[in-house]
Every structure is written in structure tokens, then in C-alpha cells.
Write an enzyme that holds these catalytic residues in place. Sequence first.
Site, mmCIF file in Angstrom:
data_model
loop_
_atom_site.group_PDB
_atom_site.id
_atom_site.type_symbol
_atom_site.label_atom_id
_atom_site.label_comp_id
_atom_site.label_asym_id
_atom_site.label_seq_id
_atom_site.Cartn_x
_atom_site.Cartn_y
_atom_site.Cartn_z
ATOM 1 N N PRO A 28 42.315 39.465 37.540
ATOM 2 C CA PRO A 28 41.833 38.261 37.940
ATOM 3 C C PRO A 28 41.860 38.073 39.168
ATOM 4 C CG PRO A 28 44.237 38.168 36.868
ATOM 5 C CD PRO A 28 43.726 39.552 37.066
ATOM 6 N N LEU A 29 40.793 37.582 39.707
ATOM 7 C CA LEU A 29 40.496 37.736 41.342
ATOM 8 C C LEU A 29 39.787 36.089 41.669
ATOM 9 C CD1 LEU A 29 38.813 40.867 41.392
ATOM 10 C CD2 LEU A 29 41.087 40.392 42.505
ATOM 11 N N THR A 30 40.535 35.206 42.317
ATOM 12 C CA THR A 30 39.994 34.031 42.908
ATOM 13 C C THR A 30 38.888 34.374 43.881
ATOM 14 O OG1 THR A 30 42.060 32.857 42.397
ATOM 15 C CG2 THR A 30 40.654 32.119 44.205
ATOM 16 N N TYR A 45 53.001 30.036 41.189
ATOM 17 C CA TYR A 45 52.437 28.798 40.500
ATOM 18 C C TYR A 45 53.365 28.082 39.628
ATOM 19 C CZ TYR A 45 48.511 30.746 42.845
ATOM 20 O OH TYR A 45 47.752 31.286 44.131
ATOM 21 N N ARG A 92 50.981 37.324 32.426
ATOM 22 C CA ARG A 92 51.025 37.829 33.846
ATOM 23 C C ARG A 92 52.568 37.328 34.481
ATOM 24 N NH1 ARG A 92 47.614 38.719 39.324
ATOM 25 N NH2 ARG A 92 47.484 41.071 39.016
ATOM 26 N N GLY A 98 41.993 45.336 41.480
ATOM 27 C CA GLY A 98 41.311 43.945 42.140
ATOM 28 C C GLY A 98 40.171 44.346 43.128
#
Length: 358
Positions: free
Chosen positions: A23-25, A179, A226, A317
Site C-alpha cells: 500500500p503506497l500513499t 496511526y 498490517r 513498494g
Amino acid sequence: MNPLLHPYKHGSLSFKNRLIMSPLTRRRAGEGGVPVEMNAVYYAQRASAGMIIAEATQISPQGVGYMNTPGIHSAEQVEGWKKVTEAVHAKDGLIFLQLWHVGRVSHSLLQPGKALPVSASAISGGDFITTPEGKKPMEVPRQLELDEIPGIVEDYRMAASNAIKAGFDGVEIHAANSYLLDQFMHTSSNIRTDEYGGSIENRCRLTLEVTDVICKEIGSGKTGIRLSPSNIKYGMDDENPAGLFEYVIRELDKRELSYLHLVELMLSLEHHPHMIQHVAKHFRKHYSGTLITAGNYTPESGRKAIEDGIADLVAFGRLFIANPDLPQRIAVNASLNIPDTETFYTQGPEGYINYPFL
């Protein structure tokens, strides 16, 4: 044959290879956090991955911490994501969505009504946040009240439901990288004295409640999670990371999830000697299901992780950012494109959908 290219099956999911797109912002969502056509092109280009884990996506307006990132809490966002999942499925791809609440890693300028960000406790992460008015110091967040926590759990449930409506094959709970769920688990960010603070069991309670409600909503076979046991970003740390994550991973193992996704240590142990160095290797004995390892892997080190039995799948990534056809390049031992870090978080197609294929 390179073991990274071997197929893998677990439960109802079949992976055509063992390369996972992390998952890559990328900060390229449209207005209102709605995915656009360019996002569909980007993910479809990378559909040869064994599985794509789509970028971290807000479960609610309160979950926002970065500008131009997508959500999964409105009807418009669900419709936008449908374009993405349809494009990936048209290329025989598998795609999960990562569910995200940033907690204190935000700023009042990004929050509804300019309210303070929320967290487990009123402790700042001590870093900076990019806002519409430029970089600002992280504020001291507001501690979530006990009667607000069921609402957070409900936001996760609804987000998982929306993800399935949008056509995703499953979801990944983002309980890593400093987070909100991570903030509840660590002693550095959680000094509560109620049932969500104090003991390891109490600090992990929210993560497990979220996991359980999502498993009930969409099925455990469509639910991954995750964790980053050796993460100290945004002021995160814990007095006993091994004990904390051994507990939560053993509990997660009972839930028969689709997978557990672990992030390796990214920093030197010199200044953080109590952190766990080889994360997947350390926790493998506590988890009997599918294990994904992530952390600056190369094709060579990823292959070794599979061969040594450290993990079942390896997440990449930056290599997937620059090489949409990464599995094919590994198969023929081709050279790899170099990621352009200057365009990681810009707005247009450059550095997003224009990397060359073989």
C-alpha cells in the site's frame, strides 16, 4: 524457477505469484477523496502482482492526515473505487484495500470543522504535517472519550462493507506505522487508565475489536492486517515491543485471517537497541497463517525470504512504483527502472503512470 514467481493459494484466494504490491500513499485522489480514472490506470498497470494492496484509505473524514488521499466512506468514493477494481480485475488481478485512520498524525486544518485530531491519549507525535497552509507542527491531539470508541469501530465496519461494495477482494486493517490503532497499542502514545489503556491486553483491545467486527462483516478470509513492531516514527516506541506484538499476533492467529503483513525494522539498532531486528523471522513462530513481509526488499533478498521460509509472500513498494511489470522483469532478470522520488507525491501522471514497461 524463482520462488517469488511460484503461485500461492490460501483459503479462497489464489495468488499467481508471491510478489505483493505494498500500500503506497501517492496523494493523487480527486476532489473529496474520490479516486479518478488516472488511479484506475495506475493500478491496472500493476495487475501482474500476486496481489495489490491499494493505498491507505480513510474510513471517515476524521481519519484524514494527508492532503489528496482517498476515502471509502462516501457513495462517491465507492463509485470511484469501482473504476479501479474493475480495471484490475479486467487484467486478472487481485486487489485489497487498506483501511486507515491516522489518529494524531493530522492537523486541525485537515479535520472537519477544524477540530483537533484524536488519539488514544493527549500526546503529540512531535513532527510536522503538510496542510493547505504549509507545514505545521503536530498539535496535541484530543483523547478519544470512552463512549466515542464504538463509533470508531463502526467506521471501520462500514468502510470494510463499502470496500466490498466497491469490488475489492478484501481489506487490510492498517494497524501499523504510527496511526490510530498503533497509537492505542504503544505505551509512548497511550497512557489511558480505562479498559483501553494500561495492560498489553487493554492497549490491543481496539485493534482486536476492529478486526473482529470486520471479520464478522465481510469474512475473515477477506481480512488482512498490517503491523510494524519495530516502528518508531512520529514519536512511537514501546517499553516491551516483543511482548506487545507476541500477544497481539497470537490473538490474530486465532481469527484465521487472510494474512498478517509485517513491516521490518527500517532504522539502525544503534540508537534503538530494544527494537526487534528481524521482524518476520521473530514472529513467524507465533503465526500459523499466511505471512507477508515488507521492508526495502530487492528481488534477491525477497527470493531469499521465501527460500528461507521467513514469509509466504513479499511486499515491494518503490520497485512497483517504478516497475509496473515487476514480475515480468524478475522472470527474465531484466534491469529495473529507478523510482523518481521527486514525483512520489505530486499531482499529475508524471512518475505515476508513465514508467516504461519492458
